[in-house]
Design a protein around this motif. Structure first.
Motif, PDB file in Angstrom:
ATOM      1  N   PRO A  57      40.039  38.005  35.063  1.00 43.12           N
ATOM      2  CA  PRO A  57      41.042  37.190  35.761  1.00 43.12           C
ATOM      3  C   PRO A  57      40.715  35.703  35.687  1.00 43.12           C
ATOM      4  O   PRO A  57      39.548  35.314  35.671  1.00 43.12           O
ATOM      5  N   ASP A  58      41.764  34.891  35.633  1.00 48.61           N
ATOM      6  CA  ASP A  58      41.580  33.446  35.658  1.00 48.61           C
ATOM      7  C   ASP A  58      41.103  32.990  37.028  1.00 48.61           C
ATOM      8  O   ASP A  58      40.387  31.995  37.149  1.00 48.61           O
ATOM      9  N   ARG A  59      41.531  33.711  38.032  1.00 46.01           N
ATOM     10  CA  ARG A  59      41.044  33.453  39.396  1.00 46.01           C
ATOM     11  C   ARG A  59      41.142  34.751  40.187  1.00 46.01           C
ATOM     12  O   ARG A  59      41.818  35.689  39.793  1.00 46.01           O
ATOM     13  N   GLY A  60      40.419  34.789  41.296  1.00 45.34           N
ATOM     14  CA  GLY A  60      40.373  35.985  42.114  1.00 45.34           C
ATOM     15  C   GLY A  60      39.075  36.763  41.913  1.00 45.34           C
ATOM     16  O   GLY A  60      38.244  36.408  41.071  1.00 45.34           O
ATOM     17  N   LYS A  61      38.904  37.821  42.689  1.00 45.60           N
ATOM     18  CA  LYS A  61      37.678  38.613  42.672  1.00 45.60           C
ATOM     19  C   LYS A  61      37.994  40.090  42.445  1.00 45.60           C
ATOM     20  O   LYS A  61      39.033  40.585  42.885  1.00 45.60           O
ATOM     21  N   VAL A  62      37.061  40.769  41.776  1.00 47.33           N
ATOM     22  CA  VAL A  62      37.176  42.210  41.515  1.00 47.33           C
ATOM     23  C   VAL A  62      35.923  42.895  42.047  1.00 47.33           C
ATOM     24  O   VAL A  62      34.805  42.511  41.685  1.00 47.33           O
ATOM     25  N   PHE A  63      36.108  43.894  42.896  1.00 50.43           N
ATOM     26  CA  PHE A  63      35.002  44.672  43.449  1.00 50.43           C
ATOM     27  C   PHE A  63      35.161  46.139  43.047  1.00 50.43           C
ATOM     28  O   PHE A  63      36.256  46.696  43.112  1.00 50.43           O
ATOM     29  N   VAL A  64      34.059  46.762  42.647  1.00 53.44           N
ATOM     30  CA  VAL A  64      33.987  48.209  42.500  1.00 53.44           C
ATOM     31  C   VAL A  64      32.834  48.662  43.375  1.00 53.44           C
ATOM     32  O   VAL A  64      31.682  48.282  43.136  1.00 53.44           O
TER      33      VAL A  64
END
Length: 234
Positions: A57-64
């Protein structure tokens, strides 16, 4: 289990920019089967591929789980991806490798010892009902068998999350039903969290607990699958 927080993705094209996903927030509970539907170009596949950062992503967060993938180094991300399997529309099998060697690939990259790999290949093939196809090449298999091999390959490293990008769109209705049953069995047997992207409303009605509907890069709504009754294809 899987959380996307205000993620966006823009592609730079010769004729300008395409904002494929815009400020999307989505939370998928552990152990569920969650559908993402929408018309072609809605951004659903881009969103799915951001879960394992095949699209960053260009911005934002990803959690697993508790891990923020968007904050990891390249080495840490490679490690994290071992717990995330992926199944594609066109299977993505290596044509000059046998079924068993296709399944072995991810384990080879992870440095799994050969004896353990062989046992895991046997286990995965038995799970998808292809024990007799271990030494066949993909060209000798039907579409449904190829997708079963792809599922076995995705299961080889014991993933916690399984991402499915239009896994049944190239299959006939009966084979689609068979593949969906295999995915349901994966979820029930291993507790794997499954995200499935599709344009087919019937697919999500059959297998998903909840469904996210996308339009023009944004989430329109997320509902229980049984609330989709009476609606046609996306």
């Amino acid at each position: 289990m899987v959380s996307l927080e205000y993620v966006s993705k823009t592609y730079r094209l010769p004729k300008g920019q395409l904002e494929a996903v815009r400020d999307v927030t989505l939370h998928i509970p552990k152990g569920t089967i969650h559908g993402i539907i929408g018309a072609s170009g809605a951004g659903k596949s881009t969103l799915l591929r951001m879960v394992n950062l095949l699209e960053r992503p260009d911005r934002g967060k990803v959690f697993v789980g508790e891990q923020e993938l968007t904050a990891l180094s390249a080495r840490q991300l490679r490690e994290a991806r071992r717990s995330i399997g992926m199944i594609f529309q066109q299977y993505n099998l290596v044509l000059n490798r046998t079924v068993s060697r296709n399944i072995s690939m991810a384990m080879e990259l992870a440095g799994v010892p050969k004896r353990e790999r062989l046992a895991r290949i046997e286990e995965c093939l038995k799970f998808v009902g292809l024990e007799d196809k271990a030494e066949q090449y993909p060209s000798r298999l039907s579409g449904g068998q190829k997708q079963r091999v792809a599922i076995a390959r995705a299961l080889a490293n014991g993933p916690k999350v399984l991402l499915c990008d239009e896994p049944t769109s190239a299959l006939d209705p009966q084979t689609t039903a068979d593949i969906l049953e295999v995915l349901r069995h994966v979820n029930q047997t291993y507790g794997v969290t499954i995200l499935i992207v599709t344009h087919d409303m019937n697919v999500v009605k059959k297998i998903c607990r909840r469904v996210t509907i996308m339009e023009q890069g944004q989430i329109v709504r997320t509902v229980a699958a049984d609330e989709l009754e009476g609606m046609g294809d996306a």
